[in-house]
Design an enzyme around this catalytic site. Structure first.
Site, PDB file in Angstrom:
ATOM      1  N   MET A  21      -3.226 -28.169  39.480  1.00  0.00           N
ATOM      2  CA  MET A  21      -3.983 -27.192  40.108  1.00  0.00           C
ATOM      3  C   MET A  21      -3.328 -25.626  39.733  1.00  0.00           C
ATOM      4  O   MET A  21      -2.055 -25.255  39.604  1.00  0.00           O
ATOM      5  CB  MET A  21      -3.524 -27.283  41.492  1.00  0.00           C
ATOM      6  CG  MET A  21      -4.237 -28.519  42.041  1.00  0.00           C
ATOM      7  SD  MET A  21      -5.997 -28.400  41.955  1.00  0.00           S
ATOM      8  CE  MET A  21      -6.368 -27.294  43.237  1.00  0.00           C
TER       9      MET A  21
ATOM     10  N   CYS B 226      -2.345 -36.945  43.860  1.00  0.00           N
ATOM     11  CA  CYS B 226      -1.611 -35.643  44.425  1.00  0.00           C
ATOM     12  C   CYS B 226      -1.072 -35.710  45.793  1.00  0.00           C
ATOM     13  O   CYS B 226      -1.873 -36.282  46.649  1.00  0.00           O
ATOM     14  CB  CYS B 226      -2.918 -34.606  44.445  1.00  0.00           C
ATOM     15  SG  CYS B 226      -2.188 -32.931  45.089  1.00  0.00           S
TER      16      CYS B 226
ATOM     17  N   ASN C 160       2.274 -40.880  32.407  1.00  0.00           N
ATOM     18  CA  ASN C 160       2.448 -39.365  32.745  1.00  0.00           C
ATOM     19  C   ASN C 160       3.712 -39.355  33.605  1.00  0.00           C
ATOM     20  O   ASN C 160       4.041 -40.340  34.363  1.00  0.00           O
ATOM     21  CB  ASN C 160       1.200 -38.886  33.689  1.00  0.00           C
ATOM     22  CG  ASN C 160       1.356 -37.398  34.343  1.00  0.00           C
ATOM     23  OD1 ASN C 160       1.290 -37.262  35.281  1.00  0.00           O
ATOM     24  ND2 ASN C 160       1.903 -36.771  33.459  1.00  0.00           N
TER      25      ASN C 160
END
Length: 333
Positions: A19, A100, A211
């Site tokens: 973001m 998120c 990740n």
């Protein structure tokens, strides 16, 4: 630890959706750094795709391919509609954010809090796949809050995979939905790479990408011995040249210099300037290019102080580059 067979998906390296960072200008620069990587947009809520300014939210440069749109949301119908729109716009993949942890995301009942609702995530993915002309994938965590159990995590993946989704990017940490900021959620919960490796061993038919603090060539190679892909996040932004090193290591390509890579960005930058886009919107993505290098501070300072000024153009970038050259760094300079 056992090495697993790899899935045929071509890109083994990707740049995470971030973001306020991975906008189109950033992705064009990252494509120059990593020709073989898959790039991801910032997360866009499905409702914004349906009702918002699509040129601003979805527009991208052809050089970005392969590029994926990451969607946020929890309404299957809205996500399906947004997925169909993304395919029409030419995206190569649609990815659902299930990782998120921000307060804003939780308030909207999407992101990491969906780890608690695997049936809803499966419904969303099933609806998206019904209309998709491109792959639909998931980016998730290991769990949230007190839900920190490998079997529960694997059951989440299994329920979603039953819809036909076969690609999962896993941030190898759980998320705390209360008490930690998004930044702290990227650093404090312990990394459990072994869970992701185990998932790949036990679900060999799925494409599993990892990740979480993937910060160098050695780390990428180590992860790729056990997973299908590695996704780099903030390291690619704060030190962009590390992304180039990773891509070159995987492809066997010859490393290009920082200056050469930046000059390759010039045609795009000048085309955007002609469109009235301010230089600062592009140069903010290259500030870390000389991270840890002689002249890096001067390079960053010149761009930071000058790019916002009216009329700033490529000549400012040339001044910043000059600060990195030996003559500018010598005691007599």
């Amino acid at each position: 630890m056992q090495t697993v067979a790899l899935s045929p998906r071509p890109e083994r390296l990707s740049v995470a959706p971030m973001m306020d960072w991975t906008d189109s200008h950033c992705r064009v620069f990252h494509r120059l750094l990593a020709p073989g990587a898959r790039l991801y947009t910032e997360m866009v809520h499905a409702q914004a795709v349906i009702h918002g300014d699509r040129d601003r939210l979805l527009g991208f440069d052809d050089s970005e391919h392969p590029v994926a749109l990451q969607l946020g949301g929890s309404d299957p119908g809205h996500l399906a509609q947004a997925t169909a729109i993304a395919a029409e716009w030419g995206y190569d993949e649609v990815n659902l954010n299930v990782g998120c942890p921000s307060d804003r995301v939780q308030a909207g009942r999407f992101g990491a809090c969906l780890m608690k609702e695997p049936a809803l995530v499966a419904d969303c993915i099933a609806a998206m796949r019904t209309v998709a002309k491109v792959p639909v994938t998931v980016k998730c965590r290991l769990g949230v809050d007190e839900l920190e159990d490998y079997d529960r995590f694997r059951a989440f993946v299994d329920e979603v995979a039953a819809t036909g989704c076969d690609t999962f990017f896993v941030h190898a940490r759980k998320a705390w939905l209360q008490g930690l900021s998004p930044k702290e959620n990227r650093e404090i919960p312990p990394l459990r790479y072994d869970w992701v490796y185990r998932l790949k061993r036990e679900r060999a038919d799925l494409w599993i990408g990892i990740n979480g603090s993937v910060d160098g060539v050695d780390a990428v190679r180590a992860h790729l011995a056990h997973c299908d892909g590695a996704m780099i996040g903030r390291a690619a932004y704060h030190d962009p040249y590390v992304l180039h090193r990773m891509d070159a290591a995987l492809s066997g390509a010859v490393l290009r210099s920082r200056e050469e890579l930046l000059r390759a960005f010039r045609p795009y930058v000048e085309a955007q300037l002609q469109r009235g886009i301010a230089l600062k919107h592009m140069t903010r993505h290259v500030l870390g290019l000389y991270h840890g290098q002689p002249g890096g501070r001067g390079f960053r300072q010149i761009l930071s102080e000058g790019a916002h000024r009216p009329g700033a153009d490529w000549s400012l970038v040339e001044r910043a580059l000059a600060a990195t050259r030996p003559a500018a760094l010598s005691p007599a300079a």
